[in-house]
Design a protein around this motif. Sequence first.
Motif, PDB file in Angstrom:
ATOM      1  N   ALA A 102      38.438  46.248 -54.165  1.00  0.00           N
ATOM      2  CA  ALA A 102      38.539  45.283 -55.253  1.00  0.00           C
ATOM      3  C   ALA A 102      39.624  45.713 -56.226  1.00  0.00           C
ATOM      4  CB  ALA A 102      37.202  45.185 -55.976  1.00  0.00           C
ATOM      5  N   ASP A 103      40.474  44.759 -56.587  1.00  0.00           N
ATOM      6  CA  ASP A 103      41.466  45.028 -57.628  1.00  0.00           C
ATOM      7  C   ASP A 103      40.784  44.993 -58.983  1.00  0.00           C
ATOM      8  OD1 ASP A 103      43.620  45.330 -55.966  1.00  0.00           O
ATOM      9  OD2 ASP A 103      44.170  43.209 -56.015  1.00  0.00           O
ATOM     10  N   ILE A 104      41.124  45.922 -59.835  1.00  0.00           N
ATOM     11  CA  ILE A 104      40.604  45.914 -61.202  1.00  0.00           C
ATOM     12  C   ILE A 104      41.754  45.476 -62.109  1.00  0.00           C
ATOM     13  CG2 ILE A 104      39.546  47.309 -63.029  1.00  0.00           C
ATOM     14  CD1 ILE A 104      37.816  47.155 -60.506  1.00  0.00           C
ATOM     15  N   TYR A 105      41.530  44.388 -62.842  1.00  0.00           N
ATOM     16  CA  TYR A 105      42.583  43.841 -63.687  1.00  0.00           C
ATOM     17  C   TYR A 105      42.467  44.416 -65.095  1.00  0.00           C
ATOM     18  CZ  TYR A 105      43.060  40.691 -59.805  1.00  0.00           C
ATOM     19  OH  TYR A 105      43.260  40.191 -58.546  1.00  0.00           O
ATOM     20  N   SER A 106      43.606  44.731 -65.664  1.00  0.00           N
ATOM     21  CA  SER A 106      43.589  45.347 -66.978  1.00  0.00           C
ATOM     22  C   SER A 106      43.094  44.346 -68.028  1.00  0.00           C
ATOM     23  CB  SER A 106      44.990  45.843 -67.337  1.00  0.00           C
ATOM     24  OG  SER A 106      44.906  46.585 -68.521  1.00  0.00           O
ATOM     25  N   PRO A 107      42.064  44.719 -68.782  1.00  0.00           N
ATOM     26  CA  PRO A 107      41.518  43.796 -69.782  1.00  0.00           C
ATOM     27  C   PRO A 107      42.450  43.625 -70.972  1.00  0.00           C
ATOM     28  CG  PRO A 107      40.140  45.777 -69.541  1.00  0.00           C
ATOM     29  CD  PRO A 107      41.363  45.993 -68.715  1.00  0.00           C
ATOM     30  N   ILE A 108      43.373  44.564 -71.165  1.00  0.00           N
ATOM     31  CA  ILE A 108      44.279  44.520 -72.320  1.00  0.00           C
ATOM     32  C   ILE A 108      45.671  45.013 -71.896  1.00  0.00           C
ATOM     33  CG2 ILE A 108      42.492  44.904 -74.079  1.00  0.00           C
ATOM     34  CD1 ILE A 108      43.399  47.891 -74.029  1.00  0.00           C
ATOM     35  N   SER A 109      46.648  44.788 -72.775  1.00  0.00           N
ATOM     36  CA  SER A 109      47.969  45.372 -72.547  1.00  0.00           C
ATOM     37  C   SER A 109      48.008  46.755 -73.181  1.00  0.00           C
ATOM     38  CB  SER A 109      49.054  44.508 -73.196  1.00  0.00           C
ATOM     39  OG  SER A 109      49.045  43.223 -72.622  1.00  0.00           O
ATOM     40  N   GLY A 110      48.724  47.672 -72.525  1.00  0.00           N
ATOM     41  CA  GLY A 110      48.791  49.008 -73.097  1.00  0.00           C
ATOM     42  C   GLY A 110      49.561  49.980 -72.231  1.00  0.00           C
ATOM     43  N   VAL A 111      49.550  51.231 -72.668  1.00  0.00           N
ATOM     44  CA  VAL A 111      50.219  52.288 -71.912  1.00  0.00           C
ATOM     45  C   VAL A 111      49.154  53.309 -71.503  1.00  0.00           C
ATOM     46  CG1 VAL A 111      51.959  54.118 -72.000  1.00  0.00           C
ATOM     47  CG2 VAL A 111      52.340  51.972 -73.231  1.00  0.00           C
ATOM     48  N   VAL A 112      49.100  53.617 -70.208  1.00  0.00           N
ATOM     49  CA  VAL A 112      48.090  54.550 -69.714  1.00  0.00           C
ATOM     50  C   VAL A 112      48.372  55.944 -70.266  1.00  0.00           C
ATOM     51  CG1 VAL A 112      47.090  55.610 -67.643  1.00  0.00           C
ATOM     52  CG2 VAL A 112      47.786  53.198 -67.596  1.00  0.00           C
ATOM     53  N   THR A 113      47.372  56.520 -70.921  1.00  0.00           N
ATOM     54  CA  THR A 113      47.567  57.863 -71.457  1.00  0.00           C
ATOM     55  C   THR A 113      46.832  58.909 -70.622  1.00  0.00           C
ATOM     56  OG1 THR A 113      45.684  57.571 -72.936  1.00  0.00           O
ATOM     57  CG2 THR A 113      47.866  57.061 -73.831  1.00  0.00           C
ATOM     58  N   GLU A 114      45.812  58.471 -69.893  1.00  0.00           N
ATOM     59  CA  GLU A 114      45.058  59.446 -69.105  1.00  0.00           C
ATOM     60  C   GLU A 114      44.309  58.739 -67.982  1.00  0.00           C
ATOM     61  OE1 GLU A 114      42.351  61.761 -71.481  1.00  0.00           O
ATOM     62  OE2 GLU A 114      41.583  62.861 -69.742  1.00  0.00           O
ATOM     63  N   PHE A 115      44.361  59.326 -66.790  1.00  0.00           N
ATOM     64  CA  PHE A 115      43.543  58.832 -65.678  1.00  0.00           C
ATOM     65  C   PHE A 115      42.413  59.844 -65.474  1.00  0.00           C
ATOM     66  CE2 PHE A 115      42.637  58.918 -61.038  1.00  0.00           C
ATOM     67  CZ  PHE A 115      42.110  57.646 -60.919  1.00  0.00           C
ATOM     68  N   ASN A 116      41.235  59.353 -65.210  1.00  0.00           N
ATOM     69  CA  ASN A 116      40.075  60.235 -65.070  1.00  0.00           C
ATOM     70  C   ASN A 116      40.138  61.010 -63.751  1.00  0.00           C
ATOM     71  OD1 ASN A 116      37.612  61.483 -65.022  1.00  0.00           O
ATOM     72  ND2 ASN A 116      36.393  59.597 -65.172  1.00  0.00           N
ATOM     73  N   ALA A 117      40.540  62.274 -63.844  1.00  0.00           N
ATOM     74  CA  ALA A 117      40.739  63.091 -62.645  1.00  0.00           C
ATOM     75  C   ALA A 117      39.440  63.253 -61.857  1.00  0.00           C
ATOM     76  CB  ALA A 117      41.293  64.457 -63.024  1.00  0.00           C
ATOM     77  N   SER A 118      38.285  63.211 -62.543  1.00  0.00           N
ATOM     78  CA  SER A 118      37.044  63.457 -61.790  1.00  0.00           C
ATOM     79  C   SER A 118      36.707  62.316 -60.831  1.00  0.00           C
ATOM     80  CB  SER A 118      35.866  63.781 -62.709  1.00  0.00           C
ATOM     81  OG  SER A 118      35.898  62.992 -63.842  1.00  0.00           O
ATOM     82  N   ILE A 119      37.148  61.054 -61.127  1.00  0.00           N
ATOM     83  CA  ILE A 119      36.872  59.996 -60.139  1.00  0.00           C
ATOM     84  C   ILE A 119      37.834  60.086 -58.964  1.00  0.00           C
ATOM     85  CG2 ILE A 119      35.770  58.375 -61.723  1.00  0.00           C
ATOM     86  CD1 ILE A 119      38.369  56.761 -61.745  1.00  0.00           C
ATOM     87  N   ASP A 120      38.961  60.788 -59.160  1.00  0.00           N
ATOM     88  CA  ASP A 120      39.872  61.014 -58.048  1.00  0.00           C
ATOM     89  C   ASP A 120      39.223  61.965 -57.049  1.00  0.00           C
ATOM     90  OD1 ASP A 120      42.172  60.738 -56.624  1.00  0.00           O
ATOM     91  OD2 ASP A 120      43.310  62.224 -57.761  1.00  0.00           O
ATOM     92  N   GLU A 121      38.513  62.951 -57.604  1.00  0.00           N
ATOM     93  CA  GLU A 121      37.845  63.918 -56.732  1.00  0.00           C
ATOM     94  C   GLU A 121      36.544  63.363 -56.167  1.00  0.00           C
ATOM     95  OE1 GLU A 121      37.609  67.127 -59.484  1.00  0.00           O
ATOM     96  OE2 GLU A 121      39.808  67.170 -59.582  1.00  0.00           O
ATOM     97  N   GLU A 122      35.721  62.810 -57.041  1.00  0.00           N
ATOM     98  CA  GLU A 122      34.429  62.282 -56.593  1.00  0.00           C
ATOM     99  C   GLU A 122      34.249  60.871 -57.119  1.00  0.00           C
ATOM    100  OE1 GLU A 122      30.986  65.005 -56.978  1.00  0.00           O
ATOM    101  OE2 GLU A 122      32.530  66.404 -57.653  1.00  0.00           O
ATOM    102  N   ALA A 123      34.686  59.923 -56.301  1.00  0.00           N
ATOM    103  CA  ALA A 123      34.666  58.527 -56.742  1.00  0.00           C
ATOM    104  C   ALA A 123      33.239  58.032 -57.011  1.00  0.00           C
ATOM    105  CB  ALA A 123      35.352  57.645 -55.709  1.00  0.00           C
ATOM    106  N   ASP A 124      32.244  58.651 -56.352  1.00  0.00           N
ATOM    107  CA  ASP A 124      30.879  58.142 -56.503  1.00  0.00           C
ATOM    108  C   ASP A 124      30.309  58.331 -57.911  1.00  0.00           C
ATOM    109  OD1 ASP A 124      30.688  60.844 -56.215  1.00  0.00           O
ATOM    110  OD2 ASP A 124      28.897  60.801 -54.926  1.00  0.00           O
TER     111      ASP A 124
END
Lengths: 127, 493
Positions: A67-89
């Motif tokens: 599923a594509d997740i659409y951005s609810p707002i306009s902005g600049v990404v400051t941080e991606f949650n590294a823990s969901i990269d490792e354990e998506a569950d």
Amino acid sequence: MSDIRIDVLYTKNDEWVKVENDIATIGITDYAQSHLGDIVFVEPCEEGQEIKKNDVLTTVESVKSAADIYSPISGVVTEFNASIDEEADIMNKEPFDGGWICKMKITNPDDLKDLLSPDQYRAAKVD
Amino acid sequence: MSTLKVELLYERSNAEKEGYTLPYTEIEEDYVMDTIPKQWQRDKIGLPSVTETEVARHFYNLALLNYGVENGMYPLGSCTMKYNPKMNEEIASLNGFQKVHPLQMDDTLAGNLFLMYDLEDMLCAINGMDAFTLAPAAGAHGEYVGMSIIRAYFKDRGESNTRTKILIPESAHGTNPASAISAGFSVVEIKSTKTGEVDMDSLKANLTPEVAGIMLTNPNTAGMFEKNIKEIADLLHRNGSLLYYDGANLNAIIGYARPGDMGFDVVHLNLHKTFSTPHGGGGPGSGPVGVKERLIPYLPNPRVILNEVNKHNEEVEDRLIRKDDFKKSIGRIRLTDSSFGVLVKTYAYLLTLGENNIKNVAVNSVLNANYVRVMLKDDLKCYIDGICMHECVLSAKPLEKYGITALDIAKRLMDYGYHPPTNYFPLIIPEALMIEPTETESKEDLDKFIETMKIIVQEAKDNPKLLKDAPTKTPIRRTNDVKAAKDLNVAWK
């Protein structure tokens, strides 16, 4: 009934947005995770990436679908949650807490006006 | 279905066993070792040491685990897993078809070129198109070729920099956006209505001058006919955009409605699905692409055409050549010209049925799907009211309160000897079970399937554990989907 937090705002596409000063934390709701099923992969967002409202923020893959997740707002990404990269569950287990997707610097505060309050979201989710 | 666990040949391997003898050779080992460069020499090649008996049993027992439409009903929605007449296999394996080489000279292939030429005509007639390429190797390859043709068309018109977007409904097959992106377009998702049809407001809102085309399946992925197709086609054409038809669901309308008449400019078919080739086993498939006249120059090379130079030859067969230098063509798309065996089966199938009987494919596939829908709609839930086409979508949502999901029903069906239907697709229906019985199931077999579904729904209420534990009669029980997606390891050691 799925969990609906009262300290965040929502979209009708089942994302939540938590606003602290000019930074928004974005994730998917409990309703969304339960419908996606076991999440196995999240496409990492790039830090510094400029995203317009309604553009694809990331893609979430579960055992049922992608599923594509659409951005609810306009902005600049400051941080991606590294823990969901490792354990998506963790998005299944803690959609509102450890399972957040990314943080964004809000570039257009007016976007927040279009988001749903917890009550509006609850009303939209009555089957 | 056999529940036998089949050991891997490697598990049976024992270095002391030797299942082969090499023929006597005069070439000495030293000579071989001196001839082959050091870096290519191996002490071990890692093949299992087993006897011929063991090998034969291994593959025979593996074959017993197979499940196909010859074993029982295979109602996998969106896949058209119908029975394919054995006669067509027999015909395709005739020496003249099977033992020719694609690189033979054209004048040694006259009959086969005629088959391709005539089949192209038939596919044009069935689909309302002006020309077909028979080259694409399967459905998604056809999509990519179709998208490349659209791109070549706009490039030729000097619009390649401005026509950059392809519209795709959110209910589309996943291959559609993948093909459009592979061909260099970006994709704009169009909302679907509750019945999986194109949301006209969403379409109009996104129909900008950058739109090169739209990809549609009709009937759509929810098994419903896209009633606004004429209006959609007019809107797109007025915008200078093209319409692409995904032929996945052609089975439902064949002989009754033609994509070309609906306004589609490009179509791809799945011959291995609709026209008598068993599929699901890894190929070969065949995904011919048909176009309207203005797109003919861009079809891939080569094409089988009538050689106008040789006019003194009366027979059409003697005048057919493969012409491979059409200047505006998108070029050659694969090494050989086609999946020829699949074309032979299609040709035999169409000649057998003829213009009138082909309609019965559509009639019976639609009738069967509606019979299943009506018989089961009170046991499960039908989110889409009204008559469906060749497949029906039921929802396991009413069983949620017993903790039962669509997946549980699918797994339990295996215990009763059925291949499960498609589940969790289309995504717009919660807990979807998408059932496509096809035209080749008798009423008796449909009744047995319906009765089984009713039994399973009752089991879900009385003893949900039966469903949660399923399948119990297969050599491998419930697989771990998460582990399979995240941590797939298919190596033995």
